[in-house]
Scaffold this active site. Structure first.
Site, short mmCIF file in Angstrom:
data_model
loop_
_atom_site.label_atom_id
_atom_site.label_comp_id
_atom_site.label_asym_id
_atom_site.label_seq_id
_atom_site.Cartn_x
_atom_site.Cartn_y
_atom_site.Cartn_z
N LYS A 199 -28.90 10.01 -38.42
CA LYS A 199 -30.19 9.06 -38.34
C LYS A 199 -29.90 7.75 -38.27
O LYS A 199 -29.43 6.93 -38.63
CB LYS A 199 -30.96 9.23 -39.69
CG LYS A 199 -32.31 8.97 -39.97
CD LYS A 199 -33.02 7.78 -39.57
CE LYS A 199 -32.71 6.65 -40.56
NZ LYS A 199 -33.28 5.30 -40.20
N GLU A 274 -20.26 1.02 -45.52
CA GLU A 274 -19.83 -0.39 -45.00
C GLU A 274 -21.00 -1.27 -45.02
O GLU A 274 -22.09 -0.98 -44.35
CB GLU A 274 -19.31 -0.05 -43.57
CG GLU A 274 -18.84 -1.47 -42.99
CD GLU A 274 -18.73 -1.46 -41.52
OE1 GLU A 274 -18.65 -2.46 -40.80
OE2 GLU A 274 -18.41 -0.32 -40.81
N CYS A 308 -21.36 -7.47 -39.41
CA CYS A 308 -20.79 -7.52 -40.79
C CYS A 308 -19.52 -8.33 -41.12
O CYS A 308 -19.31 -9.01 -42.31
CB CYS A 308 -20.82 -6.14 -41.47
SG CYS A 308 -19.47 -5.03 -40.29
N GLU A 405 -26.40 -13.11 -47.42
CA GLU A 405 -26.14 -12.93 -46.08
C GLU A 405 -27.30 -13.03 -45.11
O GLU A 405 -28.25 -12.32 -45.16
CB GLU A 405 -25.65 -11.21 -46.02
CG GLU A 405 -25.33 -10.74 -44.61
CD GLU A 405 -24.95 -9.61 -44.34
OE1 GLU A 405 -23.93 -9.12 -43.81
OE2 GLU A 405 -25.59 -8.36 -45.16
#
Length: 524
Positions: A199, A274, A308, A405
């Site tokens: 997905k 992750e 990331c 973030e």
């Protein structure tokens, strides 16, 4: 115009011509699901639109998957697993190498589609396509030994372990560099003998279709890889809850990871996450400051800052803070922002208007918290999702710009006094994915790396990946590790088999005279 500028302009035009051809040939009729080896529409017939981040104009219609599509894909993956698990590692290696060959053959097409869909600069998407091929080759070569275990002798026994594929798995990938990150998850799953339901992120669905097409052309059996487009709250949720899916590999935002863990609890899903990061790069005054400057600038402003492992906090020893931040600001001001299909461009548009607004919101937050915008802090142009590379100075570690973030080309610079201060600042966030350290004191390098709360640490280097090494984070940055055999530990079950040598004695029950059972007294 210089020769290099002419060459860049010509290459940009060639990329635009190819992009238009691909729009006409590949995107005009929309993006469909790939289930059981067939391209199909969603069973409910719903679609959603995806847009170009350059100007937010229409790019393609995409099939919107729901629970019925996921159920069909999971069923196809379950059925295919019964035969794929028995295919030899040598045969899987051949197929995965063919996938890598086709990725390399179509690398320009992949790069142009990825830039068109995500806004990432073409200069980085070319290498992302190459890394996708490398991921498949790496795991292709490990497929024959994927089931290998250990010999574990014990008194009276020969113990040995083997690894077996866990079953159909769900792979949910993010919108940043989606092609490369999809291969990073799918290649080891296939090498292990698992089947996959993929997905992709709804903001960048294009290259997932191309990857499915390539794997089909390479001879992957029907149902081994299935693709369902859609939104997280419908298709994604259905995938994480489906009883036939044995594990979920997810790359994305930390809050979404928490949702996935809850959704998979009833079926005891194994999960690999992750997640987010607020990664520090720590620069001591004894470092090679020219190299450190290159690495700091590269690791936050490349890939639009949408990665990331970006070093979004730079911790600088106070004696060099002013000069080092001045040089960062100079470099940031010189970065070329523009057309992602132009090879000269270093930063393209952010992926989606919603993400663009999120990144832009931190400019006001920085001012409100008392930080200085030393460079950037503004949009570029009147249309599209373009942002100037930004540097915040005069920041404290308790500010939102230092804790949250942002996931864009935005760097927060914080001074520190000494090693203890630097380590405390580096660890004082909820994340722990990566860390970067610049010093020429080898003892301090080891000591600091041991104390830093992060899953991956680079000393005197930017992020340079070596595929056999473990990749993953601690704290709110994830669960589990990718890379090398670490991926097989997730996609496979370890089974121990104990063979007796016939020398041990088994305790014996029920071989003596049975004890007399007392009779009940009369009248009792």
């Amino acid at each position: 115009m210089t020769k290099s500028a002419v060459a860049s302009s010509d290459a940009a035009q060639a990329n635009h011509d190819l992009a238009q051809q691909l729009r006409d040939s590949r995107l005009k009729n929309g993006l469909r699901h790939f289930i059981g080896g067939e391209w199909v529409d969603g069973q409910a017939g719903k679609t959603f639109d995806t847009h170009s981040p350059v100007d937010n104009t229409f790019l393609a219609k995409v099939a919107e998957g729901d629970a019925s599509d996921i159920d069909r894909a999971a069923g196809a993956a379950h059925e295919a697993f019964q035969t794929w698990r028995e295919v030899s590692g040598a045969e899987r290696r051949k197929i995965l190498h063919r996938v890598a060959d086709l990725i390399e053959k179509r690398s320009q097409e992949i790069a142009v589609l990825e830039s068109t869909d995500t806004g990432q600069a073409i200069r980085f998407m070319k290498s992302a396509a190459a890394r996708g091929a490398e991921n498949f080759r790496f795991y292709a070569d490990r497929a024959p030994a994927a089931q290998d275990g250990q010999s574990l002798p014990a008194p009276g026994f020969i113990n040995y372990s083997i690894r077996q594929p866990i079953g159909p798995v769900g792979v949910i990938t993010p919108w940043n560099t989606p092609f490369m990150l999809s291969t990073w998850k799918i290649a080891p799953a296939l090498a292990a003998g698992c089947t996959v339901v993929h997905k992709p992120a709804e903001w960048s669905p294009v290259s997932a279709t191309l990857l499915a097409e390539i794997m089909d052309e390479a001879g992957l059996p029907k149902g081994v890889h299935n693709l369902v487009h859609g939104f997280g709250e419908s298709a994604g949720k259905s995938l994480t809850e489906h009883p036939l899916i044995k594990a979920i590999a997810f790359v994305g935002e930390t809050t979404t990871g928490s949702h996935i863990m809850r959704q998979g609890a009833d079926t005891l899903k194994r999960v690999h996450f992750e997640l987010g990061g607020k990664n520090p790069v720590v620069v001591f005054d004894d470092a090679d400051l020219d190299k450190a400057l290159d690495a700091v600038v590269f690791m936050i402003y490349s890939l639009n800052g949408e990665r990331c492992t970006s070093s979004s906090r730079v911790l600088i020893q106070d004696g060099i803070y002013d000069e080092f931040t001045r040089k960062i600001a100079e470099r940031a001001a010189n970065i070329r922002v523009g057309d992602p299909l132009d090879p000269a461009t270093e930063i393209g548009p952010l992926v989606h208007p919603r993400h663009f607004e999120k990144v832009m919101s931190y400019f006001d937050k920085a001012k409100e918290e008392g930080a200085t915008i030393a460079e950037g802090g503004v949009r570029v142009g009147e249309s599209g999702n373009f942002v100037r590379p930004t540097l915040f100075t005069g920041a404290r570690n308790d500010m939102q710009i230092a804790q949250e973030e942002i996931f864009g080309p935005v760097l927060t610079a914080i001074p520190f006094k000494d090693e203890a201060d630097a380590l405390a600042l580096a660890n004082d966030v909820k994340y722990g994915l990566a860390g970067y350290l610049w010093t020429n004191d080898v003892t301090r390098a080891h000591r600091f790396a041991h104390g830093l709360e992060a899953g991956m640490i680079w000393v005197n280097s930017e992020n340079v990946r070596w595929l056999p090494t473990p990749f993953g984070g601690v704290k709110n940055s994830g669960i589990g590790r990718d890379g090398g055999d670490y991926s097989f530990e997730f996609y496979m079950e370890t089974k121990n088999i104990a063979i007796s040598l016939g020398t041990h004695k088994t305790a014996r029950l029920g071989v003596g005279q049975a004890p007399a059972v007392g009779k009940k007294e009369a009248g009792e």
